[in-house]
Design a protein around this motif. Structure first.
Motif, short mmCIF file in Angstrom:
data_model
loop_
_atom_site.label_atom_id
_atom_site.label_comp_id
_atom_site.label_asym_id
_atom_site.label_seq_id
_atom_site.Cartn_x
_atom_site.Cartn_y
_atom_site.Cartn_z
N LEU A 124 0.85 -1.19 0.00
CA LEU A 124 0.00 0.00 0.00
C LEU A 124 0.88 1.24 0.00
O LEU A 124 1.92 1.27 0.67
CB LEU A 124 -0.91 0.02 1.22
CG LEU A 124 -1.94 -1.11 1.33
CD1 LEU A 124 -2.57 -1.12 2.70
CD2 LEU A 124 -3.00 -0.96 0.26
N SER A 125 0.47 2.26 -0.75
CA SER A 125 1.26 3.48 -0.77
C SER A 125 0.85 4.43 0.35
O SER A 125 1.61 5.31 0.74
CB SER A 125 1.11 4.20 -2.11
OG SER A 125 -0.24 4.57 -2.33
N ASN A 126 -0.37 4.24 0.88
CA ASN A 126 -0.81 5.11 1.97
C ASN A 126 -1.88 4.40 2.79
O ASN A 126 -2.80 3.79 2.24
CB ASN A 126 -1.37 6.43 1.41
CG ASN A 126 -1.77 7.40 2.51
OD1 ASN A 126 -2.89 7.36 3.00
ND2 ASN A 126 -0.86 8.27 2.90
N VAL A 127 -1.75 4.49 4.10
CA VAL A 127 -2.76 3.95 5.03
C VAL A 127 -3.05 5.03 6.06
O VAL A 127 -2.13 5.53 6.72
CB VAL A 127 -2.28 2.67 5.74
CG1 VAL A 127 -3.34 2.18 6.71
CG2 VAL A 127 -1.94 1.59 4.72
N TYR A 128 -4.33 5.38 6.19
CA TYR A 128 -4.72 6.48 7.08
C TYR A 128 -5.93 6.06 7.90
O TYR A 128 -6.91 5.53 7.36
CB TYR A 128 -5.04 7.72 6.24
CG TYR A 128 -5.48 8.92 7.04
CD1 TYR A 128 -4.59 9.63 7.82
CD2 TYR A 128 -6.81 9.36 6.98
CE1 TYR A 128 -5.00 10.74 8.55
CE2 TYR A 128 -7.23 10.46 7.69
CZ TYR A 128 -6.31 11.15 8.48
OH TYR A 128 -6.72 12.26 9.21
N PHE A 129 -5.84 6.25 9.22
CA PHE A 129 -6.95 5.96 10.13
C PHE A 129 -7.41 7.27 10.77
O PHE A 129 -6.61 8.18 10.99
CB PHE A 129 -6.51 5.00 11.24
CG PHE A 129 -5.92 3.72 10.76
CD1 PHE A 129 -6.74 2.63 10.47
CD2 PHE A 129 -4.55 3.57 10.60
CE1 PHE A 129 -6.20 1.43 10.04
CE2 PHE A 129 -4.00 2.38 10.17
CZ PHE A 129 -4.83 1.31 9.89
N TYR A 130 -8.70 7.33 11.11
CA TYR A 130 -9.17 8.53 11.81
C TYR A 130 -10.42 8.24 12.63
O TYR A 130 -11.16 7.29 12.35
CB TYR A 130 -9.46 9.67 10.83
CG TYR A 130 -10.63 9.43 9.91
CD1 TYR A 130 -11.92 9.81 10.26
CD2 TYR A 130 -10.44 8.83 8.67
CE1 TYR A 130 -12.99 9.60 9.41
CE2 TYR A 130 -11.51 8.61 7.81
CZ TYR A 130 -12.78 9.00 8.18
OH TYR A 130 -13.84 8.79 7.34
N VAL A 131 -10.62 9.05 13.64
CA VAL A 131 -11.87 9.10 14.40
C VAL A 131 -12.31 10.56 14.41
O VAL A 131 -11.47 11.47 14.43
CB VAL A 131 -11.72 8.57 15.84
CG1 VAL A 131 -11.45 7.09 15.83
CG2 VAL A 131 -10.61 9.31 16.58
N ALA A 132 -13.61 10.78 14.39
CA ALA A 132 -14.10 12.15 14.29
C ALA A 132 -15.46 12.27 14.95
O ALA A 132 -16.21 11.29 15.08
CB ALA A 132 -14.18 12.59 12.83
N GLY A 133 -15.78 13.48 15.36
CA GLY A 133 -17.08 13.76 15.94
C GLY A 133 -17.61 15.08 15.41
O GLY A 133 -16.85 16.01 15.13
N GLN A 134 -18.93 15.17 15.26
CA GLN A 134 -19.58 16.39 14.79
C GLN A 134 -20.65 16.81 15.79
O GLN A 134 -21.33 15.98 16.39
CB GLN A 134 -20.22 16.18 13.41
CG GLN A 134 -19.20 16.05 12.29
CD GLN A 134 -19.88 15.92 10.94
OE1 GLN A 134 -20.75 15.08 10.75
NE2 GLN A 134 -19.48 16.75 10.00
N ASN A 135 -20.75 18.13 15.96
CA ASN A 135 -21.74 18.72 16.87
C ASN A 135 -21.59 18.16 18.28
O ASN A 135 -22.58 17.87 18.97
CB ASN A 135 -23.16 18.48 16.36
CG ASN A 135 -23.36 18.94 14.93
OD1 ASN A 135 -22.90 20.01 14.56
ND2 ASN A 135 -24.01 18.13 14.14
N LEU A 136 -20.35 18.00 18.72
CA LEU A 136 -20.10 17.34 20.01
C LEU A 136 -20.57 18.17 21.19
O LEU A 136 -21.17 17.65 22.13
CB LEU A 136 -18.61 17.03 20.14
CG LEU A 136 -18.05 16.02 19.13
CD1 LEU A 136 -16.56 15.82 19.35
CD2 LEU A 136 -18.79 14.70 19.20
N LEU A 137 -20.30 19.46 21.17
CA LEU A 137 -20.68 20.34 22.27
C LEU A 137 -21.28 21.61 21.71
O LEU A 137 -20.80 22.15 20.70
CB LEU A 137 -19.46 20.69 23.14
CG LEU A 137 -18.77 19.54 23.89
CD1 LEU A 137 -17.48 20.03 24.52
CD2 LEU A 137 -19.71 18.97 24.95
#
Length: 1012
Positions: free
Chosen positions: A958-971
């Protein structure tokens, strides 16, 4: 900051010396090498390397390597370029060679898409904002949601939290009262207008037509705000223009990318309502107030009340935690002559309200080819299918007013059809689960163009495009729930089909003559739109099993409905950009639009603009300041734009059908409906803009300031006309509205090096004012709103509260309650007209406004050793919201549920000064009690990601591996007591109303991106 800056300058100096030191001449017909990121040391694929003065070029492969036959003698100069990095020139003295690129810190060098062309940001004379790459990464359901808090001068309001629901956008304020206020969208060259009403949903809850376009396909979003930038779109540019460009393939860079995410959503807050115990006490009080002779416990005894407990929590029964997922597969690649990108997307979002959802499957293909040296072609095609289960109309209001003493099911296990009190309303859970409201939208949008270079710098371009939409809606209300029980079930089907084609023919010239540079374009465009709407309904079915699939079996047929519309727009356009010595810039444009929508004496409109800018930082006298102020440019512009969004056939006399009865026989005929107006024309907006662009410390700090004055005249308004015409009103061009304000955009690179910290801030102030409304009138009232000269649009108009009538005040203050027989505990209102008593019609005043004092967005991006963190904060201050839910929930009748404020209601033992008594039949009064502050500060988006080191990902090929976690309208920090301060109606005259709108969700998601 200066220490880091000094280290960067020293590093660049040492690097340049090291390159220049390689002066040994060699002869080699082949050049090979490696291109890497100067900071991360990782290879960069897709970089273009050219030998100056020749046609020789090559591009790096997935490992950042390149090799090509040159036939040249060393040394020679290479130009190395790649999007997002600084373009450099480097001397090649031998092979192989290693080239290190630095990220482009100066956003002024970025290319911005403007109408019918592109420009370097540093050369722009008008006001243009671009959406950041971090904002474009959000997996949202629609394109327009990307604009929330992302650009100065752009206000985005969610009009429904329904998955796939609508969004209303105002660029530098709303100008029209009865016309459209939404911006024009231009997607890969095709102009689109976003109108949720176009679908005509049977359910009464409109969806967002732009939601059928996949946001993951978008490469750039540029927003044209001032008249210099928008006048090239003429009659459709008054409300701003949002130009969207989708992703393209890269030459000599093949890649397969998968990106997927999964998340959950939840309701941000529930409204605080009475439980069963407290509702029973309220109902007893209301009944006792009406007839004290029957005693206080007319509904339930105290013993029965004590056994009730909390009862049914209707909000908890209706709202749930809901999943959402997004999957995208993209294949791209090409060679110097052909580039391609093909993507497929699946997006699925369950609603936080049960039995609601939205899913979309889409595919896009972008192809760019240059079969001959002077001829290139490009095609961009997308197709999508979106399915939605839409919430029944009024369901939110039903959840709030249903008493907690009522149950979802009766003793037999069947649905409780309705509440047991005098005001009859349906069981909302039965409505939510059993009603069917389905919508399916199929969309095809494609553009293709061919461009031929006649001579160097002179290009002829012909573009063709088509936008085809098909909306199918199906609705069924079974006989087993209250709404369908009296009519034996109700079924409906509706279709909305639209087709639009576009042809653009432009001739452009781009040439530099020493210190002079000229960029000009002329063209002719034509667009035609047609639509058809059909609806059919039937009632009284023998069985509910067939739902909407057997309308013919309904014993009662409802009159069908059909409609068709068509409009045509022909346009001529011209623009000239001239610059001298990269210091002085002039832009002038004009567009002539001929539209079928307007009167036969006023079909054509003309929209000119002019702008100038001076790049002071390029003057010789400024050289001594360059170390501190690296960029300084002043801008000024003026122009005229129009607004044709008034619907079709408004200038024509029309007829409507009606039934006549002759001798007991019904006959269908037609009667006049509207008087013709041959002079009906455009709403015209004149706008002045002055701007300042400043860069400090090698553009580590970039500041953009804009001030504008925007006056819209010839408003399209229904004005009173003499009754001798046979009509009371006529749509005419009268009145004017003003918007003026300023905008601030700030970008800073706070820290560089191993740890990177960048900040983006946008801040906007807009002041709106009605200047005139025609025929000498000073105001007109529309429901709970007033359009008044000297006041802004969106002004709430109602009564003003003045406390609560207390025991013993009946004689002196009772006339200010509005009740025929005032009692202690009644709400008091102010006598506005000074006649000594209160009446709801005569004693009204402006009690608030939906226009904010200012709006802003703040984004911080952090990067460190493969980790990246984004924190996006959005806010609005100074606007008011009409909380219509609270207006209903504070009636305290005991016939429907009530707000928990009823716990502090007036009683003889609790003489409240703010909350009135319970009474069975109050007269509803719209007052400032229900106008609340809509100010809020929201943690809109937070995402944390990690990119695997190349060495690890390479092991998995693989040339690129990207992980993420995200939240919207949290507070969200707000004093607004309703569901959400950000989600209100977006209408022109009556914005800022929270009237049973589907609430917005809080969400958390995780995802990954793999590139092969």
């Amino acid at each position: 900051m200066l220490r880091h800056l000094g280290m960067l300058i020293i590093a660049q100096f040492i690097f340049s010396i090291a390159v220049k030191a390689q002066t040994v001449p060699l002869i080699n017909s082949t050049l090979s090498g490696l291109v890497t990121d100067s900071k991360t040391k990782e290879p960069i694929p897709g970089v273009v390397i050219r030998i100056n003065g020749t046609t020789h070029s090559a591009a790096t492969d997935n490992e950042g390597k390149f090799r090509f036959v040159t036939g040249q003698k060393f040394p020679y100069t290479l130009t190395v370029s790649y999007i997002g990095y600084k373009t450099i020139e480097i001397i090649a003295n031998g092979s192989p060679i290693e080239i290190k690129l630095e990220e482009a810190a100066n956003q002024l060098d970025n290319v911005v898409v403007v109408g019918y062309g592109t420009q370097k940001r540093s050369d722009i004379t008008g006001s243009v904002s671009s959406i950041s790459k971090s904002a474009l990464k959000q997996p949202l359901s629609s394109v327009d949601q990307l604009l929330k808090g992302a650009a100065a001068g752009v206000q985005v309001t969610q009009t429904s939290g329904q998955p796939g629901g609508g969004v209303s956008i105002r660029v530098r304020g709303g100008s029209s009262v009865q016309g459209g206020n939404e911006p024009l969208y231009v997607l890969d060259g095709f102009p689109l207008y976003n109108s949720s009403a176009s679908a005509g949903t049977l359910s009464g809850t409109p969806l967002n037509p732009l939601a059928s376009i996949n946001p993951s396909d978008i490469e750039t979003v540029d927003i044209l705000k001032d008249a210099s930038a928008t006048a090239i779109y003429g009659s459709r540019g008054a409300n701003g223009v949002v130009i969207i460009t989708t992703k393209k393939g890269k030459a000599d860079r093949s890649a397969v990318t998968y990106e997927g995410s999964y998340g959950t959503q939840s309701l941000r807050k529930k409204l605080d309502l009475l439980n069963a115990h407290d509702f029973a006490l309220l109902r007893n009080d209301a009944l006792y107030d009406t007839d004290p002779t029957k005693g206080r416990f007319q509904y339930l005894s105290q013993a029965q009340i004590d056994q009730l407990g909390t009862g049914t929590d209707w909000q908890a029964e209706a709202f749930e935690r809901a999943p959402t997922q997004n999957h995208q597969l993209t294949i791209s690649g090409g060679n110097p002559k052909t580039r391609y990108l093909i993507s497929g997307n699946y997006f699925d979002q369950d609603g936080i309200l049960k039995n609601t959802d939205y899913s979309r499957i889409s595919i896009r293909a972008n192809v760019d080819a240059q079969p001959f040296e002077k001829f290139k072609v490009s095609a961009s095609i997308t197709g999508s299918k979106a399915d939605a289960n839409v919430s029944p109309s009024g369901i939110i209001n039903g959840l709030l007013i249903m008493p907690a003493t009522a149950s979802i099911y009766d003793a037999s296990g069947a649905y409780t059809l309705r509440n047991p009190f005098e005001n009859i309303f349906a069981n909302p859970i039965a409505s939510l689960k059993e009603q069917i409201n389905k919508s399916t939208t199929n969309k095809f949008l494609g553009t293709a163009f061919g461009e031929y270079t006649i001579i160097e710098g002179l290009n002829l371009k012909v573009l063709l495009g088509a936008d085809v939409n098909s909306v199918n809606e199906k609705n069924y209300i079974p006989s087993t729930i209250y709404e369908g029980s009296t009519i034996g079930g109700s079924a409906g089907k509706g279709t909305y089909n639209s087709y639009s084609w576009l042809n653009e023919n432009t001739l452009s010239y781009n040439k530099a003559f020493g210190k002079h540079a000229l960029d000009a374009v002329i063209g002719f465009t034509q667009q035609e739109f047609s639509s058809e709407t059909t609806r059919a309904n039937a009632q009284k079915f023998v069985t509910d099993d067939l739902t909407f699939n057997s309308l013919q079996s309904g014993a009662t047929l409802v009159a069908p409905y059909s409609d068709a519309t068509r409009w045509v727009l022909h346009s001529y356009l011209a623009r000239v950009n001239y610059s001298f010595d990269n210091r002085y810039f002039l832009t002038s444009s004009i567009r002539a639009d001929g539209s079928s929508r307007f009167g036969k004496g006023n079909k054509w409109g003309y929209f000119p603009s002019a702008a100038a800018s001076w790049k002071i930082s390029n003057e010789k006298f400024f050289e001594s300041l360059q170390k501190t102020i690296s960029e300084l440019k002043v801008r000024a512009s003026f122009g005229t734009t129009g607004n044709l969004e008034i619907g079709q056939y408004q200038s024509l006399a029309t007829l409507y059908s009606l039934n006549y009865v002759f001798g007991g026989t019904t006959a269908t005929g037609f009667a006049p409906n509207r008087i013709a107006n041959d002079k009906l024309g455009w709403e015209t907006t004149h706008q002045y803009d002055a701007g300042l662009d400043i860069g400090f410390f090698n553009n580590r700090i970039q500041l953009t300031l804009d001030g504008y004055y925007k006056k819209t005249k010839d408003l399209l308004l229904n004005v009173e006309i003499p009754w001798t015409t046979g009509y009371g009103t006529s749509l005419q061009n009268y009145g004017s509205v003003l918007n003026k304000g300023f905008e601030i955009g700030l970008n800073t690179r706070n820290l560089t090096g191993a740890f990177i910290w960048n900040t983006n801030l946008n801040f906007s102030v807009n002041r709106n004012e009605v200047l005139s409304i025609g025929n000498g009138a000073q105001s007109y009232i529309s429901g709970n709103y007033i359009v008044k000269v000297g006041e802004p649009l969106g002004s709430f108009y109602g009564n003003v509260t003045d406390g609560i009538l207390q025991t013993g005040e009946e004689v002196t203050k009772g006339k200010y309650t509005g009740s025929a027989v005032p009692k202690p505990g009644d709400r008091l209102y102010k006598d506005i007209n000074g006649d000594g008593l209160f009446t709801t019609a005569a004693d009204k005043a402006i009690i608030g406004n939906a226009q904010p004092d200012f709006i802003f967005g703040l984004t911080n991006n952090f990067e460190y050793k493969g980790f990246d963190l984004l924190i996006f904060v959005q806010g609005s201050y100074g606007n008011s919201i009409l909380n219509s839910n609270m207006q209903t929930l504070e009636l305290f009748t005991g016939q429907q549920n009530a707000s928990a404020t009823a716990l502090n209601r007036w009683t003889p033992s609790n003489p409240s000064q703010t909350i009135p008594r319970a009474k069975l039949d109050p007269a509803p009064v719209f007052s400032d009690r229900f106008i609340e502050s809509g100010s809020f500060l929201r943690l809109k988006d937070v995402s944390l990601g990690y990119t695997l080191p190349k060495k690890i990902s390479a092991k998995a090929k693989l040339s690129n591996v990207y992980f993420y976690v995200a939240g919207q309208n949290l507070l969200t920090w707000t004093n607004y007591s309703g569901f959400d301060p950000e989600i209100t109606s977006g209408s022109n005259v009556s914005p800022g109303t929270d009237a049973g709108i589907y609430p917005i969700a809080r969400s958390v998601r995780a995802g990954l991106r793999l590139t092969f």
